[in-house]
Design an enzyme around this catalytic site. Structure first.
Site, mmCIF file in Angstrom:
data_model
loop_
_atom_site.group_PDB
_atom_site.id
_atom_site.type_symbol
_atom_site.label_atom_id
_atom_site.label_comp_id
_atom_site.label_asym_id
_atom_site.label_seq_id
_atom_site.Cartn_x
_atom_site.Cartn_y
_atom_site.Cartn_z
ATOM 1 N N SER A 8 0.773 -1.516 0.206
ATOM 2 C CA SER A 8 -0.230 0.426 0.048
ATOM 3 C C SER A 8 0.897 1.167 0.213
ATOM 4 O O SER A 8 1.601 1.214 0.535
ATOM 5 C CB SER A 8 -0.611 0.177 0.947
ATOM 6 O OG SER A 8 -1.968 1.198 1.438
ATOM 7 N N HIS A 33 -1.075 -1.297 -4.323
ATOM 8 C CA HIS A 33 -2.031 -1.418 -3.877
ATOM 9 C C HIS A 33 -2.654 -0.048 -2.762
ATOM 10 O O HIS A 33 -1.611 0.912 -2.840
ATOM 11 C CB HIS A 33 -2.768 -1.647 -2.611
ATOM 12 C CG HIS A 33 -4.045 -1.463 -2.038
ATOM 13 N ND1 HIS A 33 -4.905 -1.977 -1.975
ATOM 14 C CD2 HIS A 33 -4.726 -0.761 -0.775
ATOM 15 C CE1 HIS A 33 -6.223 -1.876 -0.919
ATOM 16 N NE2 HIS A 33 -5.886 -0.789 -0.125
ATOM 17 N N ASP A 35 -4.798 3.543 -1.025
ATOM 18 C CA ASP A 35 -6.056 3.755 -0.444
ATOM 19 C C ASP A 35 -6.136 5.860 -0.325
ATOM 20 O O ASP A 35 -5.094 6.176 -0.507
ATOM 21 C CB ASP A 35 -5.131 4.044 0.860
ATOM 22 C CG ASP A 35 -5.126 2.497 0.979
ATOM 23 O OD1 ASP A 35 -6.225 1.321 1.115
ATOM 24 O OD2 ASP A 35 -4.326 2.149 1.350
ATOM 25 N N MET A 37 -8.644 8.650 0.290
ATOM 26 C CA MET A 37 -9.259 8.585 1.709
ATOM 27 C C MET A 37 -9.758 10.154 1.036
ATOM 28 O O MET A 37 -9.408 11.228 0.869
ATOM 29 C CB MET A 37 -9.023 8.311 3.097
ATOM 30 C CG MET A 37 -8.690 7.071 2.942
ATOM 31 S SD MET A 37 -7.442 7.736 4.816
ATOM 32 C CE MET A 37 -6.644 5.298 4.528
ATOM 33 N N HIS A 66 -8.799 1.530 -3.764
ATOM 34 C CA HIS A 66 -9.616 1.403 -2.531
ATOM 35 C C HIS A 66 -10.105 2.515 -2.551
ATOM 36 O O HIS A 66 -9.558 3.219 -2.194
ATOM 37 C CB HIS A 66 -8.624 0.789 -1.360
ATOM 38 C CG HIS A 66 -9.392 0.330 -0.451
ATOM 39 N ND1 HIS A 66 -9.203 0.548 0.933
ATOM 40 C CD2 HIS A 66 -10.823 0.139 -0.065
ATOM 41 C CE1 HIS A 66 -10.493 0.012 1.484
ATOM 42 N NE2 HIS A 66 -10.904 0.054 0.494
ATOM 43 N N MET A 68 -12.212 5.223 -0.450
ATOM 44 C CA MET A 68 -12.991 5.015 1.079
ATOM 45 C C MET A 68 -13.786 6.954 1.136
ATOM 46 O O MET A 68 -13.030 7.582 1.278
ATOM 47 C CB MET A 68 -11.867 4.773 2.375
ATOM 48 C CG MET A 68 -11.457 3.488 2.160
ATOM 49 S SD MET A 68 -10.170 3.210 3.639
ATOM 50 C CE MET A 68 -8.885 3.378 2.343
ATOM 51 N N MET A 137 -11.831 -5.406 6.085
ATOM 52 C CA MET A 137 -10.715 -4.645 6.233
ATOM 53 C C MET A 137 -10.571 -5.086 7.608
ATOM 54 O O MET A 137 -11.408 -5.823 8.574
ATOM 55 C CB MET A 137 -11.164 -3.517 6.324
ATOM 56 C CG MET A 137 -12.278 -2.570 5.379
ATOM 57 S SD MET A 137 -10.592 -2.690 4.137
ATOM 58 C CE MET A 137 -9.511 -1.138 5.643
ATOM 59 N N PHE A 143 -6.583 4.826 8.460
ATOM 60 C CA PHE A 143 -5.383 5.190 8.727
ATOM 61 C C PHE A 143 -4.124 3.838 8.673
ATOM 62 O O PHE A 143 -4.972 3.002 9.077
ATOM 63 C CB PHE A 143 -5.202 5.758 10.240
ATOM 64 C CG PHE A 143 -5.431 7.536 10.593
ATOM 65 C CD1 PHE A 143 -4.795 8.261 10.538
ATOM 66 C CD2 PHE A 143 -6.497 7.614 10.660
ATOM 67 C CE1 PHE A 143 -5.547 9.399 10.102
ATOM 68 C CE2 PHE A 143 -7.832 8.710 11.219
ATOM 69 C CZ PHE A 143 -6.652 10.069 10.624
ATOM 70 N N GLY A 144 -2.555 3.894 8.130
ATOM 71 C CA GLY A 144 -1.849 2.593 8.217
ATOM 72 C C GLY A 144 -1.065 2.914 9.716
ATOM 73 O O GLY A 144 -1.377 3.538 10.536
ATOM 74 N N ASP A 175 -6.973 -6.011 3.936
ATOM 75 C CA ASP A 175 -6.238 -5.366 4.235
ATOM 76 C C ASP A 175 -6.288 -4.609 5.474
ATOM 77 O O ASP A 175 -7.348 -4.062 6.525
ATOM 78 C CB ASP A 175 -6.501 -3.611 3.121
ATOM 79 C CG ASP A 175 -6.206 -2.537 3.347
ATOM 80 O OD1 ASP A 175 -4.415 -2.457 4.537
ATOM 81 O OD2 ASP A 175 -6.386 -1.389 2.984
ATOM 82 N N GLY A 176 -5.017 -4.258 6.268
ATOM 83 C CA GLY A 176 -5.004 -3.729 8.108
ATOM 84 C C GLY A 176 -4.048 -4.354 8.566
ATOM 85 O O GLY A 176 -4.331 -5.855 9.177
ATOM 86 N N GLY A 197 0.842 -2.257 4.084
ATOM 87 C CA GLY A 197 1.855 -1.265 4.249
ATOM 88 C C GLY A 197 3.519 -0.911 4.734
ATOM 89 O O GLY A 197 3.994 -0.701 4.436
#
Length: 221
Positions: A8, A33, A35, A37, A66, A68, A137, A143-144, A175-176, A197
């Site tokens: 990510s 990936h 992200d 937001m 992705h 969000m 998720m 947040f990473g 993811d996460g 990430g």
């Protein structure tokens, strides 16, 4: 099926993003990936279509975008035009998820749905037959660097069973908090795509970091 590793860019150094991308591409990553937001759906702001446009110029890797954001119907086409190969949106953010899926696929790209940790799997079951990807998720989106939520693993297992029973042609992504320690847990539960990430970008040797995650999964046999 080979487990795919998707670093990510949320954890990358944006001052030298092109170099960062090349480092994971040469290091053996399968996807990239991205992200996105908006500060509304999640309490953070990241990137827009213009960054994806330049990412597309910097790499031939599969761009796994992705969203969000609160309005995927409006913005999905913009990210596709910018160069996304796959667009995943949150079921919680779409008034008519099937219309978003159909729009993405009509533009020739792969469509994915994601769900937050508190959202039940039942909310996306009606759409599974038309999806290419489901993103579970394993942290709260936004947040990473968050801690992996092991209590999401049964959700992955349940989804895998549905996909297998119905013979749906889709990939399960998580993811996460993914690392060499947590990756085997998710793959054992049924995950096929791992978004990582900090576990990749926080390490100076990206190839070694990716290999560490891949070896942890390969050890499952």
């Amino acid at each position: 099926m080979k487990t795919l590793i998707a670093p990510s860019i949320l954890s990358a150094d944006f001052a030298k993003l092109s170099e960062e991308i090349k480092s994971v591409e040469k290091g053996g990553a399968d996807w990239l990936h991205v992200d996105v937001m908006d500060g509304h759906f999640v309490p953070n702001l990241t990137i827009g279509p213009v960054v994806v446009h330049w990412l597309r110029k910097a790499t031939s890797m599969f761009l796994d975008v992705h969203l969000m954001i609160t309005d995927p119907m409006t913005y999905a086409p913009q990210f596709i035009k910018a160069g996304a190969d796959s667009v995943t949106f949150h079921v919680e953010a779409a008034q008519e998820p099937q219309k978003v899926i159909d729009l993405i696929k009509s533009l020739g790209k792969k469509a994915g749905i994601s769900i937050r940790p508190k959202t039940p799997l039942s909310s996306i079951v009606p759409y599974l037959a038309s999806l290419d990807l489901v993103l579970i998720m394993t942290v709260e989106p936004g947040f990473g660097g968050q801690k992996f939520m092991a209590d999401m693993l049964p959700k992955v297992t349940e989804l895998k069973k549905i996909v297998d029973d119905k013979k749906y042609n889709l990939k399960i992504e998580v993811d996460g908090g993914i690392s060499a320690e947590t990756a085997p847990l998710t793959v054992k539960a049924g995950a096929q795509v791992l978004v990582a990430g900090n576990a990749v970008f926080a390490e100076s040797d990206r190839a070694a970091a990716i290999k560490k995650i891949r070896d942890s999964v390969d050890s499952l046999g």
